[in-house]
Write an enzyme that holds these catalytic residues in place. Structure first.
Site, PDB file in Angstrom:
ATOM      1  N   LYS A 123     -20.080  47.087  25.091  1.00 14.22           N
ATOM      2  CA  LYS A 123     -20.206  45.620  24.997  1.00 14.22           C
ATOM      3  C   LYS A 123     -18.963  45.033  24.311  1.00 14.22           C
ATOM      4  CE  LYS A 123     -25.205  45.864  25.029  1.00 14.22           C
ATOM      5  NZ  LYS A 123     -26.475  45.954  24.293  1.00 14.22           N
ATOM      6  N   GLN A 153     -28.582  45.390  18.445  1.00 15.27           N
ATOM      7  CA  GLN A 153     -28.833  46.516  19.350  1.00 15.27           C
ATOM      8  C   GLN A 153     -30.185  47.156  19.015  1.00 15.27           C
ATOM      9  OE1 GLN A 153     -26.797  47.416  21.991  1.00 15.27           O
ATOM     10  NE2 GLN A 153     -28.478  48.788  22.531  1.00 15.27           N
ATOM     11  N   ASP A 208     -29.547  37.926  24.595  1.00  9.98           N
ATOM     12  CA  ASP A 208     -30.374  38.951  25.236  1.00  9.98           C
ATOM     13  C   ASP A 208     -31.613  38.323  25.872  1.00  9.98           C
ATOM     14  OD1 ASP A 208     -29.425  41.517  25.425  1.00  9.98           O
ATOM     15  OD2 ASP A 208     -30.008  42.091  23.381  1.00  9.98           O
TER      16      ASP A 208
END
Ligand code: NAP
Length: 302
Positions: free
Chosen positions: A54, A98, A121
């Protein structure tokens, strides 16, 4: 029939180029670039590799990228305080934690602590609610379902009136993609069935699908005879079934398989995504697009 391969690796490059061009334009016109913070707790190898990918992608697009690596021992309170700090930071438009997190930290609390307007997200309940409402209410489509929809769209597969069968009902893949495909929108408008472990006759449902989306995490679950000839098959599953030695680096790498028996299925389907190289490479791309969109919403140009 030999199915057309929907290559995530190629479509990813097209979208990344589009994002990069937009970032440059916004920088020129508004003097700001998208800012993304990645918060990694602990050193789980899979999480480290996802975060590294990422960061690399964000940097290649000219984003401002902030890395926050914290030890496994971080308290929930400290993590929530860190998120709050970036919620308030005007140069950061996307906050990414994460997952999974260590057991002593409540994941739901952490997701709920992210400012919904920076939740790239798309897992915050506010963004899930927006997704259900659809249309202009939607801010961030979760990256994996967004990747699936984009692959279907760019492959030129008709979704209007199509029978879509989704195998799996997780919050990160199955549920959101089912909702997205049933919306009254041009790249959706499908009739959607969601199957799971309590589904009585999985084969029956799969056989009806014009578009079959499989996200179960069971290698080879979908048999070739369950596929309708000419159907579009999106295999989301990523299952490690062994190891191999890379010819390039000589290092041991995971041997991955999807949820669909690919070799046989490609003789029946009209379109199919490979594993690896299908949905996987697209997910980070859609996360980047969400981060760009977060900035565009802020600037009122979305
Ligand atoms: P998950 O949370 O474990 O959910 C799996 C879903 O599949 C559940 O709803 C489960 O039903 C259903 N299922 C499992 N076995 C089944 C069976 N035999 N028949 C019918 N339904 C079955 O998994 P996930 O997070 O959604 O991920 C699914 C797969 O996609 C995994 O392989 C994962 O690695 C992969 N994935 C890939 C990406 C990517 O490429 N970027 C991103 C996310 C996930 P119940 O609800 O009844 O248990």
């Amino acid at each position: 029939m030999t199915a057309k391969l929907i290559k995530g690796t190629e479509i990813r490059e097209e979208i990344l180029a589009e994002i990069k061009a937009e970032v440059e334009k916004i920088k020129e016109e508004h003097g700001i670039v998208p800012g993304l913070v990645t918060i990694l707790v602990g050193e789980d190898p899979a999480s480290v590799s996802y975060v590294t990918a990422k960061i690399k992608t964000a940097n290649s697009l000219g984003f401002k990228e902030v890395q926050e690596n914290r030890p496994e021992t971080i308290s929930e309170e400290e993590l929530l305080a860190l998120i709050d700090c970036y919620n308030k930071d005007r140069t950061v438009h996307g906050v990414l934690v994460q997952l999974p997190l260590p057991k002593h930290i409540d994941e739901k609390k952490v997701i709920n602590a992210i400012d919904p307007d920076k939740d790239v997200d798309g897992f915050h309940p506010v963004n899930m609610g927006r997704l259900v409402i659809g249309g202009s209410a939607v801010k961030f489509r979760p990256p994996t379902p967004a990747a699936i929809q984009e692959l279907i769209l760019r492959a030129g597969v008709e979704t209007n009136g199509a029978e879509v069968v989704v195998v799996g009902r997780s919050n990160i893949v199955g549920k959101p993609i089912a909702i997205m495909m049933m919306q009254k929108e041009p790249k959706a408008n499908a009739t959607v069935t969601v199957a799971h472990t309590r589904t009585r006759d999985l084969a029956f449902h799969c056989k009806r699908a014009d578009i079959l989306i499989v996200a179960a995490g069971v290698p080879g679950l979908v048999k070739p005879e369950w596929i309708k000839p000419g159907a579009c098959v999106i295999d989301v599953g990523v299952n490690r079934v062994g190891w191999k030695i890379s010819k390039k680096t000589g290092k041991r790498i995971a041997l991955l398989k999807g949820d669909v028996d690919f070799e046989a299925a490609q003789e029946i389907a009209g379109w199919i995504t490979p594993v690896p190289g299908g949905v996987g490479p697209m997910t980070i791309t859609m996360l980047m697009r969400n981060t760009l969109n977060a900035l565009k919403y802020k600037l009122g140009i979305a």
